[in-house]
Design a protein around this motif. Structure first.
Motif, PDB file in Angstrom:
ATOM      1  N   THR A  79       0.848  -1.194   0.000  1.00  0.00           N
ATOM      2  CA  THR A  79       0.000   0.000   0.000  1.00  0.00           C
ATOM      3  C   THR A  79       0.877   1.235   0.000  1.00  0.00           C
ATOM      4  O   THR A  79       2.050   1.180   0.423  1.00  0.00           O
ATOM      5  CB  THR A  79      -0.885   0.050   1.257  1.00  0.00           C
ATOM      6  N   LEU A  80       0.319   2.338  -0.418  1.00  0.00           N
ATOM      7  CA  LEU A  80       1.064   3.593  -0.402  1.00  0.00           C
ATOM      8  C   LEU A  80       1.458   3.932   1.036  1.00  0.00           C
ATOM      9  O   LEU A  80       2.525   4.513   1.288  1.00  0.00           O
ATOM     10  CB  LEU A  80       0.189   4.709  -1.002  1.00  0.00           C
ATOM     11  N   LYS A  81       0.621   3.512   1.990  1.00  0.00           N
ATOM     12  CA  LYS A  81       0.912   3.761   3.408  1.00  0.00           C
ATOM     13  C   LYS A  81       2.246   3.111   3.800  1.00  0.00           C
ATOM     14  O   LYS A  81       3.100   3.737   4.435  1.00  0.00           O
ATOM     15  CB  LYS A  81      -0.228   3.191   4.261  1.00  0.00           C
ATOM     16  N   ASN A  82       2.412   1.858   3.399  1.00  0.00           N
ATOM     17  CA  ASN A  82       3.669   1.161   3.708  1.00  0.00           C
ATOM     18  C   ASN A  82       4.850   1.806   3.004  1.00  0.00           C
ATOM     19  O   ASN A  82       5.932   1.936   3.569  1.00  0.00           O
ATOM     20  CB  ASN A  82       3.592  -0.310   3.285  1.00  0.00           C
ATOM     21  N   TYR A  83       4.597   2.204   1.756  1.00  0.00           N
ATOM     22  CA  TYR A  83       5.660   2.844   0.979  1.00  0.00           C
ATOM     23  C   TYR A  83       6.118   4.134   1.684  1.00  0.00           C
ATOM     24  O   TYR A  83       7.311   4.388   1.843  1.00  0.00           O
ATOM     25  CB  TYR A  83       5.131   3.140  -0.429  1.00  0.00           C
ATOM     26  N   LEU A  84       5.142   4.913   2.149  1.00  0.00           N
ATOM     27  CA  LEU A  84       5.487   6.185   2.805  1.00  0.00           C
ATOM     28  C   LEU A  84       6.212   5.950   4.123  1.00  0.00           C
ATOM     29  O   LEU A  84       7.077   6.731   4.520  1.00  0.00           O
ATOM     30  CB  LEU A  84       4.223   7.029   3.029  1.00  0.00           C
ATOM     31  N   LYS A  85       5.872   4.839   4.781  1.00  0.00           N
ATOM     32  CA  LYS A  85       6.545   4.487   6.035  1.00  0.00           C
ATOM     33  C   LYS A  85       8.041   4.274   5.774  1.00  0.00           C
ATOM     34  O   LYS A  85       8.895   4.747   6.511  1.00  0.00           O
ATOM     35  CB  LYS A  85       5.927   3.196   6.590  1.00  0.00           C
ATOM     36  N   THR A  86       8.342   3.581   4.690  1.00  0.00           N
ATOM     37  CA  THR A  86       9.749   3.351   4.332  1.00  0.00           C
ATOM     38  C   THR A  86      10.414   4.666   3.969  1.00  0.00           C
ATOM     39  O   THR A  86      11.547   4.939   4.368  1.00  0.00           O
ATOM     40  CB  THR A  86       9.840   2.394   3.117  1.00  0.00           C
ATOM     41  N   LYS A  87       9.704   5.506   3.202  1.00  0.00           N
ATOM     42  CA  LYS A  87      10.266   6.798   2.785  1.00  0.00           C
ATOM     43  C   LYS A  87      10.632   7.654   3.990  1.00  0.00           C
ATOM     44  O   LYS A  87      11.582   8.428   3.947  1.00  0.00           O
ATOM     45  CB  LYS A  87       9.247   7.582   1.937  1.00  0.00           C
TER      46      LYS A  87
END
Ligand SMILES: Nc1ncnc2c1ncn2[C@@H]1O[C@H](COP(=O)(O)OP(=O)(O)O)[C@@H](O)[C@H]1O
Ligand SMILES: [Mg+2]
Length: 331
Positions: A79-87
């Motif tokens: 999810t974009l949520k997970n992606y943003l967490k990594t970012k």
């Protein structure tokens, strides 16, 4: 100076050793490492073609290794949520100058490759020294000390410059010299070996920054002329892919310097008024996320210009080199 409080103690698990328990021999693991596959994450993202090309690893073994890695590391959608967490884990290393940091939206970015190119004596090596010190600034407030790896291919590393720059920030001398890993690369093959060694340091230390000054000098002198251009570009591509992968997997900022040439060997110039262009052509352009051009302007100042980035606009500043770092000037 690291501009993001999220850069906590590293959770770097190179992870390839897990393959031992799954029946893969030390020798085969070493073959992966020697070919720039340093982590289980990188392995899961590698193509079959890349594994097939590793000498001594037969196709059946390559497929087995790849399928084991893919079971351990999901490589599909998130999810974009997970992606943003990594970012959010990403950080910037300051250039120790506010205006230049603003130009770069915080400094040199982690998980990303920054290339700084320009003619001789425009300040590329000085920039590397500044970043090396900057990674140490405010270090005491972090859980785990950050380290810098410096690969020098031109023999221009000067510890006394590090000390000079660091004095302004009251960095303890012992602290500084214990946290910078330095190596001089003597030939292209050695440059590749040092990257493997750097990867093993990242497994055990909290490395924030890897510098290669310069990343093309040895290739340029060892592979000369059109006849060897293909081989030179292939090797450069391999080196860049490996270092980019290491930066992304371990959230490390990668800073590479590059020379410029005036000939038309590998295509690409940056200005109609000048036939100067960075070495490495499209391969270099492909693997670098941010490209910074240092230009000689007058005897008083040089110009730093962001010329290519996926998120920064093209802007430039005039600067001079001082004892304690870079100073931006208005004229
Ligand atoms: N302590 C210092 N104070 C001011 N300028 C310096 C200092 N040390 C080096 N320089 C200047 O930096 C320039 C060399 O920059 P350098 O980063 O080595 O160039 P490049 O790597 O692009 O060839 C020279 O013009 C030199 O005068
Ligand atoms: Mg230099």
């Amino acid at each position: 100076m690291i501009n993001n409080s999220c850069h906590k103690a590293s959770k770097r698990n190179i992870g390839l050793m897990e393959l031992q328990k799954l029946g893969i021999s030390d020798l085969d693991i070493q073959k992966l490492i020697d070919n720039g596959i340093f982590t289980i994450n990188s392995l899961a993202k590698a193509s079959k073609k890349e594994l097939y090309s590793i000498k001594g690893l037969n196709d059946r073994k390559a497929e087995k290794i790849l399928s084991l890695a893919k079971k351990r590391v999901p490589v599909g959608f998130s999810t974009l949520k997970n992606y943003l967490k990594t970012k959010k884990q990403q950080f910037h290393i300051s250039t120790l100058n506010k205006t230049i940091d603003n130009l770069l939206e915080g400094g040199i970015e982690s998980s990303s490759v920054t290339e700084i190119f320009g003619e001789s004596k425009t300040g590329k090596t000085q920039f590397c020294h500044i970043l090396c010190v900057s990674a140490m600034v405010d270090n005491y407030s972090f859980v785990q000390t950050k380290k810098v790896i410096y690969i020098d291919t031109e023999g221009n590393f000067r510890p006394e410059r590090l000390i000079e720059i660091s004095e302004k920030f009251k960095i303890n001398f012992d602290f500084l010299i214990n946290n910078v890993f330095y190596a001089r690369a003597f030939n292209t093959e050695h440059q590749f070996q040092l990257l493997v060694a750097a990867a093993s340091i990242t497994a055990f230390s909290n490395v924030a920054l890897i510098i290669v000054d310069s990343c093309t000098a040895l290739l340029r002198t060892e592979y000369v002329g059109r006849g060897e251009l293909f081989l030179r570009q292939t090797l450069l591509g391999k080196f860049l892919r490996n270092i980019q992968r290491l930066g992304e997997e371990c959230n490390i900022a990668i800073l590479l310097t590059n020379q410029v040439v005036t000939s038309n060997l590998d295509g690409m110039t940056f200005s109609a008024a000048s036939n100067l262009k960075p070495i490495g052509g499209h391969i270099m352009a492909h693997y670098t996320n941010t490209r910074i051009w240092l230009k000689k302007r007058t005897s008083q100042y040089n110009v730093m210009k962001v010329i290519s980035s996926s998120k920064l606009s093209e802007k430039e500043v005039k600067f001079i080199i001082q004892n304690t770092g870079l100073r931006v000037v208005s004229e």
